[in-house]
Design a protein around this motif. Structure first.
Motif, mmCIF file in Angstrom:
data_model
loop_
_atom_site.group_PDB
_atom_site.id
_atom_site.type_symbol
_atom_site.label_atom_id
_atom_site.label_comp_id
_atom_site.label_asym_id
_atom_site.label_seq_id
_atom_site.Cartn_x
_atom_site.Cartn_y
_atom_site.Cartn_z
ATOM 1 N N SER A 14 31.263 36.980 52.952
ATOM 2 C CA SER A 14 30.003 37.561 52.475
ATOM 3 C C SER A 14 30.148 38.383 51.200
ATOM 4 O O SER A 14 29.191 38.523 50.441
ATOM 5 C CB SER A 14 29.378 38.423 53.576
ATOM 6 O OG SER A 14 30.227 39.522 53.902
ATOM 7 N N GLU A 15 31.332 38.925 50.950
ATOM 8 C CA GLU A 15 31.528 39.748 49.760
ATOM 9 C C GLU A 15 32.499 39.110 48.769
ATOM 10 O O GLU A 15 32.933 39.766 47.815
ATOM 11 C CB GLU A 15 32.031 41.134 50.166
ATOM 12 C CG GLU A 15 31.039 41.901 51.046
ATOM 13 C CD GLU A 15 31.566 43.250 51.502
ATOM 14 O OE1 GLU A 15 32.611 43.684 50.973
ATOM 15 O OE2 GLU A 15 30.946 43.861 52.381
ATOM 16 N N GLN A 17 33.857 37.296 45.679
ATOM 17 C CA GLN A 17 33.386 37.051 44.323
ATOM 18 C C GLN A 17 33.789 35.637 43.902
ATOM 19 O O GLN A 17 34.942 35.236 44.117
ATOM 20 C CB GLN A 17 34.005 38.053 43.350
ATOM 21 C CG GLN A 17 33.704 39.497 43.647
ATOM 22 C CD GLN A 17 34.415 40.404 42.672
ATOM 23 O OE1 GLN A 17 34.192 40.362 41.467
ATOM 24 N NE2 GLN A 17 35.325 41.231 43.188
ATOM 25 N N ARG A 357 38.576 40.057 55.588
ATOM 26 C CA ARG A 357 37.560 39.587 54.651
ATOM 27 C C ARG A 357 38.223 38.902 53.449
ATOM 28 O O ARG A 357 39.347 39.232 53.063
ATOM 29 C CB ARG A 357 36.708 40.764 54.142
ATOM 30 C CG ARG A 357 35.902 41.485 55.209
ATOM 31 C CD ARG A 357 34.849 40.565 55.803
ATOM 32 N NE ARG A 357 33.948 41.291 56.698
ATOM 33 C CZ ARG A 357 32.731 41.707 56.346
ATOM 34 N NH1 ARG A 357 32.284 41.489 55.131
ATOM 35 N NH2 ARG A 357 31.972 42.334 57.218
ATOM 36 N N THR A 359 37.995 38.352 49.412
ATOM 37 C CA THR A 359 37.455 39.072 48.254
ATOM 38 C C THR A 359 37.143 38.149 47.083
ATOM 39 O O THR A 359 36.323 38.496 46.237
ATOM 40 C CB THR A 359 38.439 40.150 47.771
ATOM 41 O OG1 THR A 359 39.682 39.529 47.374
ATOM 42 C CG2 THR A 359 38.709 41.177 48.872
#
Length: 472
Positions: A14-15, A17, A357, A359
């Motif tokens: 979701s985060e 880049q 997560r 990145t």
């Protein structure tokens, strides 16, 4: 896959880049100014990736008085050289199996030259203080299916009989999981010295600085538009200027060659990767990986993965996307459906890392040729040399290719120029729609083989006989 698993995996993206992790660096060097005048030189190098940078650097090492100019269409390292996994392999042939299939009579020499080339890269890192996180950790080829484990053991025993297993070790399931803890690992083949890991963008930027220190005149944001004979040499036109040179070396790889007849030998295949956030000490302990080797699995549609200097995991591969018509476009660098697939595969391999997560998520084009390893040649009565087709293993092999181009431009008979690998070309790709159809059918067949214990169908067996076996 279960909807809950899909939600968990996609949440991890979701985060992320959509930019290459390696290039997302505030320490990246400022670009050199564009060429805006008419220049002359002894050697013009076109392309500011590894191929061009090594060529310019080695040219100055061979003859410090040689006047060398390098042109880069955008910024040094922005394309494949700054987007790859950072696996700097000794192999010049895209792995020992591919080399043994294509050049069995030369394989010992090719292995020797490859090992020497990697040693020279390591020496250059020290000599020029290239700050690129160089780690000579080796690589483990892991089996994730029982049949792959059998194949790895058979392959290792065959290489021992041929005298080609130096530095290699077969690992059973217990041994490979002691190195890196994944419930999917069934066996491994550990090449202890044949691969180093680097930060690929920092390697390109370090080579740029080394070239400048040696006196190479380097221009960025300066695409080479045309290549034509000019008197006893060649002339290359750029948007705002021109360079006249006695000799020209082309390191443009996937981008359209200034020698038009070379273009049919390569196609762009897009590869994608994810980068996690830095692992905590507990997360790192849960997977082991104390020796920090690079890893790749044994499937036809394979993954490659490694630790970064700050203990992130790069996870890439599997999908290989060929765009119809072989076009290289920026919009192909981002592919969310592949990122979701890769995220699912990552957590299957490392379920103990649930909650990590990503990145960064990115893609880039690989210059693929039909034999999966570089080819070489000259044009314009020997005044122009080229190397291309590294097929994803160019981090190390481009230095060897640079030496080959310089040998060819000098008209020298060397142990490199006498290789069949250097003297002979791969088969070119057919025009569309045949190229797209053939590549799509091959990809479907490889996926089918992975799902059926590696059994290759009639199409793959035919491609193998023609020397077009897309096996990696």
């Amino acid at each position: 896959m279960a909807p809950s698993a899909m939600n968990s995996w996609t949440k991890a993206l979701s985060e992320a880049q959509p930019v290459p992790y390696w290039l997302d660096d505030p320490g990246r060097p400022r670009p050199e100014p564009a060429l805006t005048t008419a220049e002359t030189c002894d050697l013009l190098v076109v392309g500011g990736g590894y191929s061009g940078l090594w060529t310019a650097l080695l040219a100055k090492e061979r003859d410090p008085r040689r006047d060398v100019v390098l042109l880069e269409g955008r910024e040094v390292g922005w394309a494949a050289s700054g987007r790859n996994g950072g696996f700097c392999a000794a192999s010049l042939t895209h792995g020992l199996p591919n080399g043994l299939t294509r050049w069995p009579d030369e394989i010992h020499k090719l292995q020797e030259l490859g090992a020497r080339n990697l040693d020279e890269i390591e020496k250059a890192v020290a000599r020029y203080s290239l700050d690129c996180d160089f780690e000579r950790t080796g690589e483990i080829d892991v089996a994730t299916e029982t049949y792959q484990a059998w194949e790895l053991r058979d392959w290792y025993e065959d290489m021992e009989r041929r005298g080609l297993a130096d530095g290699m070790e077969f690992l059973d399931a217990e041994a490979v999981r002691a190195q890196v803890a994944s419930p999917t690992f069934e066996a491994g083949l550990y090449d202890r010295r044949g691969v180093a890991l680097v930060n690929p963008a920092k390697l390109a930027w370090g080579l740029k600085r080394a070239c400048l220190r040696l006196g190479v005149r380097l221009y960025e944001h300066t695409p080479a538009l045309t290549l034509k004979p000019y008197g006893a040499g060649m002339a290359v036109r750029t948007p705002y200027g021109q360079v006249r040179a006695r000799k020209v070396a082309l390191g443009t790889n996937i981008f359209p060659s200034l020698v038009r007849r070379v273009r049919a030998y390569t196609v762009p295949v897009y590869d994608y990767a994810l980068m996690t956030e830095p692992l905590t000490a507990d997360q790192l302990a849960s997977i082991g990986w104390q020796n920090r080797q690079g890893l790749g699995d044994s499937a036809n549609q394979f993954h490659y993965f490694r630790l970064s200097a700050d203990n992130r995991i790069l996870w890439g591969g599997y999908d290989a996307i060929y765009p119809y018509g072989g076009r290289v476009r920026a919009e192909y660098d981002d592919r969310p459906e592949t990122y979701a697939k890769l995220a699912g595969h990552f957590f299957t391999c490392f379920p103990q890392l649930e909650g990590v997560r990503f990145t960064h998520a990115w893609g880039g084009a690989i210059d693929t040729c039909s034999r999966f390893s570089a080819f070489f040649g000259t044009a314009h009565q020997g005044k122009v040399a080229y190397a291309a087709g590294f097929t994803g293993l160019g981090v190390g092999a481009t230095r060897f290719g640079a030496d080959v181009m310089l040998d060819l431009l000098a008209g020298e008979r060397t142990e490199r120029t006498q290789l069949a690998m250097v003297r002979k070309k791969p088969l070119p790709f057919p025009p569309e729609p045949f190229a797209w159809t053939g590549i799509a059918l091959t990809k479907w067949s490889l996926a089918r083989a992975d799902a059926h214990a590696g059994r290759r169908n009639l199409w793959l067996r035919t491609m193998d006989r023609l020397g077009l076996g897309f096996d990696s």
